[in-house]
Design a protein around this motif. Structure first.
Motif, PDB file in Angstrom:
ATOM      1  N   ASP A  11       0.863  -1.177   0.000  1.00  0.00           N
ATOM      2  CA  ASP A  11       0.000   0.000   0.000  1.00  0.00           C
ATOM      3  C   ASP A  11       0.904   1.233   0.000  1.00  0.00           C
ATOM      4  OD1 ASP A  11      -1.673   2.163   0.606  1.00  0.00           O
ATOM      5  OD2 ASP A  11      -2.946   0.959   1.918  1.00  0.00           O
ATOM      6  N   SER A  70      -3.886  -7.634  -4.504  1.00  0.00           N
ATOM      7  CA  SER A  70      -3.875  -6.325  -5.144  1.00  0.00           C
ATOM      8  C   SER A  70      -4.654  -5.348  -4.276  1.00  0.00           C
ATOM      9  CB  SER A  70      -4.507  -6.403  -6.540  1.00  0.00           C
ATOM     10  OG  SER A  70      -4.393  -5.155  -7.191  1.00  0.00           O
ATOM     11  N   SER A  95      -6.454  -1.671  -3.689  1.00  0.00           N
ATOM     12  CA  SER A  95      -7.093  -0.611  -4.469  1.00  0.00           C
ATOM     13  C   SER A  95      -6.259   0.661  -4.370  1.00  0.00           C
ATOM     14  CB  SER A  95      -8.515  -0.354  -3.963  1.00  0.00           C
ATOM     15  OG  SER A  95      -8.475   0.162  -2.645  1.00  0.00           O
ATOM     16  N   SER A  96      -6.413   1.543  -5.341  1.00  0.00           N
ATOM     17  CA  SER A  96      -5.592   2.759  -5.392  1.00  0.00           C
ATOM     18  C   SER A  96      -5.797   3.665  -4.181  1.00  0.00           C
ATOM     19  CB  SER A  96      -5.856   3.537  -6.683  1.00  0.00           C
ATOM     20  OG  SER A  96      -7.222   3.910  -6.748  1.00  0.00           O
ATOM     21  N   LYS A 152     -12.671 -10.197  -1.821  1.00  0.00           N
ATOM     22  CA  LYS A 152     -12.421  -8.800  -1.519  1.00  0.00           C
ATOM     23  C   LYS A 152     -12.420  -8.634  -0.002  1.00  0.00           C
ATOM     24  CE  LYS A 152     -14.373  -4.211  -2.472  1.00  0.00           C
ATOM     25  NZ  LYS A 152     -15.477  -3.518  -3.177  1.00  0.00           N
ATOM     26  N   CYS A 173     -12.295  -5.757   2.932  1.00  0.00           N
ATOM     27  CA  CYS A 173     -12.427  -4.313   3.187  1.00  0.00           C
ATOM     28  C   CYS A 173     -11.969  -3.972   4.596  1.00  0.00           C
ATOM     29  CB  CYS A 173     -13.856  -3.865   3.028  1.00  0.00           C
ATOM     30  SG  CYS A 173     -14.492  -4.108   1.360  1.00  0.00           S
TER      31      CYS A 173
END
Length: 157
Positions: free
Chosen positions: A78, A135, A137-138, A155, A157
């Protein structure tokens, strides 16, 4: 037992699986731009980092929450926080036993997080079937993790 050296582990002309436990087998790498650190998920050596201006990787962890790594694989950094997300494909099977893990439907993989501030590794998800790539997220709001045995992506979160 082999000694890890350039002569043994340079990768030129010695593509021998028997040397992998000595020389390592990096399966995931990620670079943290702010600190110029290279993070490595190695199937045999565990979770490592190469500091700026260094040539040798240093082991950060060989397990998390009392469970040793058996097959560290995918990794992503990150860029906002410096936290590293990586997977351990199985807590039961090593790289040399990957076919057995697939054949038995092993679901002991984990998604792990290395907190750059506390320097601790924690498990975020467990029970994954062949946890592979990660991966972020941006905006850092979620992490995707692939499960190669289950043919899906989860996913977190």
């Amino acid at each position: 037992m082999h000694i890890r050296s350039k002569e043994v582990c340079d990768g030129i002309g010695n593509n021998r699986p028997d040397l992998e436990p000595t020389c390592g087998r990096p399966l995931g790498i990620g670079f943290y731009l702010r600190t110029k650190q290279l993070f490595i998920a190695d199937a045999y050596q565990g979770f490592l980092v190469v500091a700026p201006n260094e040539r040798v990787a240093t082991k950060i962890a060989s397990g998390a929450e009392g469970v040793p790594f058996k097959l560290p694989t995918g990794l992503d950094v990150d860029q906002l926080t410096g936290n590293v997300y990586f997977t351990d494909a199985s807590s039961q099977y090593s790289l040399s036993e990957i076919q057995e893990a697939i054949d038995t439907g092993d679901a002991t993989g984990r998604l792990l997080k290395y907190d750059n501030n506390t320097q601790q590794v924690t498990a975020l998800l467990s029970g994954l079937s062949g946890a592979g790539g990660t991966s972020i997220s941006s905006d850092g709001s979620f992490v995707l993790v692939s499960e190669f045995t289950a043919n899906r992506i989860k996913k977190f979160c």
